[in-house]
Design a protein around this motif. Structure first.
Motif, PDB file in Angstrom:
ATOM      1  N   VAL A  11       0.850  -1.194   0.000  1.00 34.20           N
ATOM      2  CA  VAL A  11       0.000   0.000   0.000  1.00 34.20           C
ATOM      3  C   VAL A  11       0.879   1.235   0.000  1.00 34.20           C
ATOM      4  O   VAL A  11       2.027   1.216   0.456  1.00 34.20           O
ATOM      5  N   GLY A  12       0.297   2.344  -0.501  1.00 34.55           N
ATOM      6  CA  GLY A  12       1.077   3.560  -0.640  1.00 34.55           C
ATOM      7  C   GLY A  12       1.182   4.362   0.635  1.00 34.55           C
ATOM      8  O   GLY A  12       2.059   5.218   0.763  1.00 34.55           O
ATOM      9  N   SER A  13       0.273   4.096   1.587  1.00 35.86           N
ATOM     10  CA  SER A  13       0.242   4.916   2.790  1.00 35.86           C
ATOM     11  C   SER A  13      -0.339   4.104   3.937  1.00 35.86           C
ATOM     12  O   SER A  13      -1.129   3.172   3.707  1.00 35.86           O
ATOM     13  N   GLU A  14       0.001   4.514   5.149  1.00 38.08           N
ATOM     14  CA  GLU A  14      -0.573   3.851   6.319  1.00 38.08           C
ATOM     15  C   GLU A  14      -2.092   3.970   6.309  1.00 38.08           C
ATOM     16  O   GLU A  14      -2.797   3.111   6.829  1.00 38.08           O
ATOM     17  N   SER A  15      -2.582   5.045   5.688  1.00 40.18           N
ATOM     18  CA  SER A  15      -4.036   5.256   5.653  1.00 40.18           C
ATOM     19  C   SER A  15      -4.735   4.220   4.772  1.00 40.18           C
ATOM     20  O   SER A  15      -5.962   4.114   4.792  1.00 40.18           O
ATOM     21  N   ASP A  16      -3.987   3.446   4.000  1.00 40.15           N
ATOM     22  CA  ASP A  16      -4.573   2.415   3.129  1.00 40.15           C
ATOM     23  C   ASP A  16      -4.622   1.040   3.818  1.00 40.15           C
ATOM     24  O   ASP A  16      -5.246   0.112   3.290  1.00 40.15           O
ATOM     25  N   ALA A  41       5.156   4.951  -3.921  1.00 43.75           N
ATOM     26  CA  ALA A  41       5.949   5.004  -5.152  1.00 43.75           C
ATOM     27  C   ALA A  41       6.544   6.393  -5.381  1.00 43.75           C
ATOM     28  O   ALA A  41       7.529   6.524  -6.103  1.00 43.75           O
ATOM     29  N   HIS A  42       5.964   7.419  -4.774  1.00 41.47           N
ATOM     30  CA  HIS A  42       6.540   8.758  -4.978  1.00 41.47           C
ATOM     31  C   HIS A  42       7.431   9.205  -3.825  1.00 41.47           C
ATOM     32  O   HIS A  42       8.323  10.006  -4.000  1.00 41.47           O
ATOM     33  N   ARG A  43       7.170   8.672  -2.605  1.00 46.54           N
ATOM     34  CA  ARG A  43       8.011   9.081  -1.473  1.00 46.54           C
ATOM     35  C   ARG A  43       9.209   8.167  -1.278  1.00 46.54           C
ATOM     36  O   ARG A  43      10.190   8.558  -0.653  1.00 46.54           O
ATOM     37  N   ALA A  65      -1.546  -4.373  -5.054  1.00 44.65           N
ATOM     38  CA  ALA A  65      -1.173  -3.018  -4.649  1.00 44.65           C
ATOM     39  C   ALA A  65      -2.416  -2.153  -4.510  1.00 44.65           C
ATOM     40  O   ALA A  65      -3.188  -2.003  -5.460  1.00 44.65           O
ATOM     41  N   GLY A  66      -2.606  -1.594  -3.327  1.00 42.96           N
ATOM     42  CA  GLY A  66      -3.725  -0.679  -3.091  1.00 42.96           C
ATOM     43  C   GLY A  66      -3.195   0.736  -3.024  1.00 42.96           C
ATOM     44  O   GLY A  66      -2.218   1.003  -2.315  1.00 42.96           O
ATOM     45  N   ALA A  67      -3.829   1.639  -3.773  1.00 40.99           N
ATOM     46  CA  ALA A  67      -3.346   3.019  -3.741  1.00 40.99           C
ATOM     47  C   ALA A  67      -4.476   3.983  -4.065  1.00 40.99           C
ATOM     48  O   ALA A  67      -5.398   3.669  -4.821  1.00 40.99           O
ATOM     49  N   GLY A  68      -4.367   5.171  -3.477  1.00 42.91           N
ATOM     50  CA  GLY A  68      -5.332   6.222  -3.760  1.00 42.91           C
ATOM     51  C   GLY A  68      -4.674   7.343  -4.536  1.00 42.91           C
ATOM     52  O   GLY A  68      -3.500   7.273  -4.895  1.00 42.91           O
ATOM     53  N   ALA A  69      -5.464   8.370  -4.851  1.00 43.87           N
ATOM     54  CA  ALA A  69      -5.004   9.561  -5.581  1.00 43.87           C
ATOM     55  C   ALA A  69      -4.429   9.179  -6.949  1.00 43.87           C
ATOM     56  O   ALA A  69      -5.042   8.423  -7.680  1.00 43.87           O
ATOM     57  N   ALA A  70      -3.219   9.649  -7.286  1.00 47.24           N
ATOM     58  CA  ALA A  70      -2.646   9.350  -8.608  1.00 47.24           C
ATOM     59  C   ALA A  70      -2.397   7.858  -8.787  1.00 47.24           C
ATOM     60  O   ALA A  70      -2.340   7.352  -9.911  1.00 47.24           O
ATOM     61  N   ALA A  91     -10.237   5.099  -2.277  1.00 46.88           N
ATOM     62  CA  ALA A  91     -10.830   6.444  -2.200  1.00 46.88           C
ATOM     63  C   ALA A  91     -10.033   7.260  -1.187  1.00 46.88           C
ATOM     64  O   ALA A  91     -10.143   7.042   0.013  1.00 46.88           O
ATOM     65  N   ALA A  92      -9.203   8.180  -1.671  1.00 42.04           N
ATOM     66  CA  ALA A  92      -8.359   8.943  -0.749  1.00 42.04           C
ATOM     67  C   ALA A  92      -8.441  10.446  -0.993  1.00 42.04           C
ATOM     68  O   ALA A  92      -7.788  11.220  -0.309  1.00 42.04           O
ATOM     69  N   THR A  93      -9.235  10.844  -1.982  1.00 40.38           N
ATOM     70  CA  THR A  93      -9.302  12.268  -2.327  1.00 40.38           C
ATOM     71  C   THR A  93     -10.776  12.652  -2.529  1.00 40.38           C
ATOM     72  O   THR A  93     -11.650  11.767  -2.525  1.00 40.38           O
TER      73      THR A  93
HETATM   74  C1  RP5 Z   1      -1.465   7.544  -2.118  1.00 41.79           C
HETATM   75  O1  RP5 Z   1      -1.979   8.734  -1.693  1.00 41.79           O
HETATM   76  C2  RP5 Z   1      -1.744   6.539  -1.026  1.00 41.79           C
HETATM   77  O2  RP5 Z   1      -2.004   5.296  -1.596  1.00 41.79           O
HETATM   78  C3  RP5 Z   1      -2.924   7.086  -0.292  1.00 41.79           C
HETATM   79  O3  RP5 Z   1      -4.114   6.410  -0.639  1.00 41.79           O
HETATM   80  C4  RP5 Z   1      -2.996   8.535  -0.733  1.00 41.79           C
HETATM   81  C5  RP5 Z   1      -2.818   9.497   0.387  1.00 41.79           C
HETATM   82  O4  RP5 Z   1      -1.672   9.147   1.146  1.00 41.79           O
HETATM   83  P1  RP5 Z   1      -1.071  10.105   2.262  1.00 41.79           P
HETATM   84  O5  RP5 Z   1      -0.344  11.182   1.524  1.00 41.79           O
HETATM   85  O6  RP5 Z   1      -2.249  10.630   3.050  1.00 41.79           O
HETATM   86  O7  RP5 Z   1      -0.170   9.257   3.077  1.00 41.79           O
HETATM   87  O8  RP5 Z   1      -0.112   7.603  -2.345  1.00 41.79           O
END
Ligand code: RP5
Length: 165
Positions: A11-16, A41-43, A65-70, A91-93
């Motif tokens: 996952v891209g973030s702890e929030s996922d 992937a960006h950080r 892979a679970g990810a939100g936003a881009a 759904a993160a945005t």
């Molecule tokens: C994505 O951006 C992550 O997968 C997450 O869902 C979203 C927001 O992440 P944070 O920036 O809040 O950690 O990379």
């Protein structure tokens, strides 16, 4: 003895983490070992790269892979490995996952990401799909999938007066 880890959930973030836990629950039902890591992937692109390259040698068979936003994480993983990659849009945005869905599903030809539904429904289906991929070479898993399908069928309720031929 615990099952060997065959599925890497990333996952891209702890929030996922919470929503993607649903994928792990499904894999548990099939007795498939899994692990989960947080690596954006960006950080932390270098970490994603190292994980993807090491995955086959560590015995992983499928990456989820679970990810939100881009939501570039699934595509980046897929670019680095020929293991099957399943992408779960989250759904993160304010766009509620539609952004991630389009981003993940629109991989250009040659580097596929198998894209499932947005959110927890998709997370669960990612688990089922990963099990089906593993079941191709593991008859125990294939048998558990067949059992699960048979169980789902028992939820059918026929209307009175209608019988199956
Ligand atoms: C994505 O951006 C992550 O997968 C997450 O869902 C979203 C927001 O992440 P944070 O920036 O809040 O950690 O990379």
């Amino acid at each position: 003895m615990s099952a060997p880890v065959r599925v890497g959930i990333v996952v891209g973030s702890e929030s996922d983490v919470q929503v993607m836990g649903a994928c792990g629950e499904v894999l548990d039902e099939y007795g498939i070992g899994w692990e989960m890591g947080v690596m954006s992937a960006h950080r932390a692109g270098d970490v994603v790269r190292a994980y993807a390259l090491a995955a086959p040698g560590r015995g992983l068979r499928v990456l989820v892979a679970g990810a939100g936003a881009a939501a570039h994480l699934p595509g980046v993983l897929a670019s680095l490995t020929t293991l099957p990659v399943i992408g779960v849009p989250l759904a993160a945005t304010p766009l509620a996952g539609f952004d991630s869905l389009l981003s993940i599903v629109q991989m250009p030809p040659g580097i596929p990401v198998a894209t499932v539904a947005v959110g927890s429904m998709g997370a669960r289906n990612a688990g089922h799909l990963a099990a089906e991929i593993i079941g191709l070479a593991d008859s125990d898993v294939a048998a558990r999938i067949a059992e699960q399908r048979a169980k789902m069928r028992t939820r059918v309720q026929l209307p009175e007066g209608f019988t199956l031929e």
